[in-house]
Enzyme design. Structure first.
Site, PDB file in Angstrom:
ATOM      1  CE  LYS A 198      32.448 -25.701  31.123  1.00  0.00           C
ATOM      2  NZ  LYS A 198      33.175 -26.408  30.198  1.00  0.00           N
ATOM      3  CB  VAL A 224      40.887 -27.708  33.674  1.00  0.00           C
ATOM      4  CG1 VAL A 224      40.717 -28.199  32.344  1.00  0.00           C
ATOM      5  CG2 VAL A 224      40.447 -26.301  33.762  1.00  0.00           C
ATOM      6  CB  SER A 234      34.379 -27.868  33.502  1.00  0.00           C
ATOM      7  OG  SER A 234      35.150 -27.190  32.520  1.00  0.00           O
ATOM      8  CE1 TYR A 271      32.306 -21.786  30.789  1.00  0.00           C
ATOM      9  CE2 TYR A 271      34.419 -20.511  30.133  1.00  0.00           C
ATOM     10  CZ  TYR A 271      33.815 -21.743  30.263  1.00  0.00           C
ATOM     11  OH  TYR A 271      34.487 -22.856  30.188  1.00  0.00           O
TER      12      TYR A 271
HETATM   13  N1  LIG Z   1      37.465 -28.397  31.747  1.00  0.00           N
HETATM   14  C1  LIG Z   1      37.329 -26.979  32.173  1.00  0.00           C
HETATM   15  O1  LIG Z   1      37.359 -27.353  33.640  1.00  0.00           O
HETATM   16  C2  LIG Z   1      37.260 -26.050  31.383  1.00  0.00           C
HETATM   17  C3  LIG Z   1      36.941 -24.622  32.223  1.00  0.00           C
HETATM   18  C4  LIG Z   1      37.678 -23.632  32.182  1.00  0.00           C
HETATM   19  N2  LIG Z   1      37.243 -22.499  32.663  1.00  0.00           N
HETATM   20  C5  LIG Z   1      37.869 -23.111  30.626  1.00  0.00           C
HETATM   21  O2  LIG Z   1      37.131 -22.519  29.995  1.00  0.00           O
HETATM   22  O3  LIG Z   1      38.696 -23.522  29.671  1.00  0.00           O
END
Ligand SMILES: NC(=O)CC[C@H](N)C(=O)O
Length: 309
Positions: free
Chosen positions: A67, A261, A64, A191
């Site tokens: 993002k 994550v 994430s 994504y």
């Molecule tokens: N919090 C994260 O890093 C989530 C990203 C992960 N690719 C998901 O969509 O679940």
């Protein structure tokens, strides 16, 4: 002021000795293999000097944290029109929650929860083939990191594609409100792939320097975004960067930051430093446990909180 090299080295040693490490994410099967005993940290000051410790050269899945960079790209493409597709309020809910979407007619709360990031990815994709959009995101990361070797880990991307049922649900649900323009499979494909970018702490701290210095990368002299935009992206990181752990992160660390994550956290001490930490074990909100502890130590010792010394 304490010596940054010494502080980073001491924190890295301290973190290596900790036994409370949180839990490695396993809902993306490929991430479950990562060694929970890893810890890395890199801090780049305003003169471009890197202070690094632990596994700062080991690659991890930025997830994430990507993002922040897709938000930057999408704002560059359509400017403030982006805010018709996604809000900028903290969600107070887990990163993959669907509950607010119905009440808010498919417009996600902010660009950092999964639904919001999928909507941002859809903006980048519009008018392009998925391959082109992904190429654009990857090239942007390589440019910011000043490193052409930054790559997408295909294994992580396909592992998430196989198990990403919740993200599919979020995307289809948004599509029903007209918030997603492209075929859902295309948007999700882009994504999952940008979440699967692999980087190390040094590369990530390098890539984020523009957010620590009013939109300008001091190392290259490039203006990546305006000072106003950098300030606003930082504001969203502060309020939304750690999902329903954002309040706790602001309270303990006091810096804008974005977690993933994979166990990474990117953080910004405005005017002072760009920071990346990595420890794969997560807390209950899905944020790196020791990453947060390390950042808390760093801001305490350096006096870097945005809320005062
Ligand atoms: N919090 C994260 O890093 C989530 C990203 C992960 N690719 C998901 O969509 O679940």
């Amino acid at each position: 002021m304490p010596d940054l090299d010494t502080v980073v080295r001491e924190i890295s040693e301290e973190m290596a000795a900790r036994t409370d490490r949180g839990t490695v994410a396993d809902y993306i099967p490929e991430l479950a293999h990562v060694d929970p005993n890893r810890f890395g940290m890199a801090v780049i000051d305003g003169d471009g000097r890197v202070s690094a410790g632990g596994d700062s050269e080991v690659l991890f899945s930025i997830q994430s944290i990507s993002k922040v960079f897709t938000l930057t790209l999408a704002l560059g493409m359509i400017g403030d029109r982006l805010w018709r597709r996604v809000g900028r309020e903290p969600s107070g809910n887990p990163f993959n929650s669907i509950v607010q979407l119905e009440r808010e007619r498919g417009v996600p709360r902010n660009p950092f929860i999964n639904a919001g990031a999928i909507a941002v990815t859809d903006v980048i994709l519009s008018g392009h083939e998925p391959r082109e959009a992904l190429g654009e995101i990857l090239r942007f990361m390589q440019f910011l990191a000043q490193d052409q070797t930054v790559f997408i880990d295909e294994k992580v991307a396909s592992s998430e594609r196989r198990t990403g049922f919740r993200n599919s649900a979020l995307a289809y649900y948004m599509k029903s409100f007209g918030v997603i323009e492209n075929p859902v499979d295309f948007t999700l494909g882009v994504y999952f792939h940008h979440c699967a970018i692999a980087m190390n702490c040094r590369q990530l701290a390098t890539a984020g320097q523009f957010l620590a210095h009013n939109g300008l990368n001091p190392a290259t002299g490039y203006n990546v975004v305006t000072a106003e935009r950098a300030r606003r992206i930082n504001a969203i990181m502060l309020t939304c960067g750690h999902y329903d752990g954002s309040g706790e992160f602001a309270y303990r660390v006091g810096l804008p930051g974005k977690s993933g994550v994979g166990g990474g956290i990117f953080a910004v001490a405005p005017g002072k430093a760009s920071i990346a930490v990595w420890s794969p074990g997560l807390d209950a909100a899905g944020n790196s446990h020791l990453g947060r502890v390390a950042l808390e130590r760093l801001t305490q010792r350096m006096g870097w909180s945005v809320f005062g010394v």
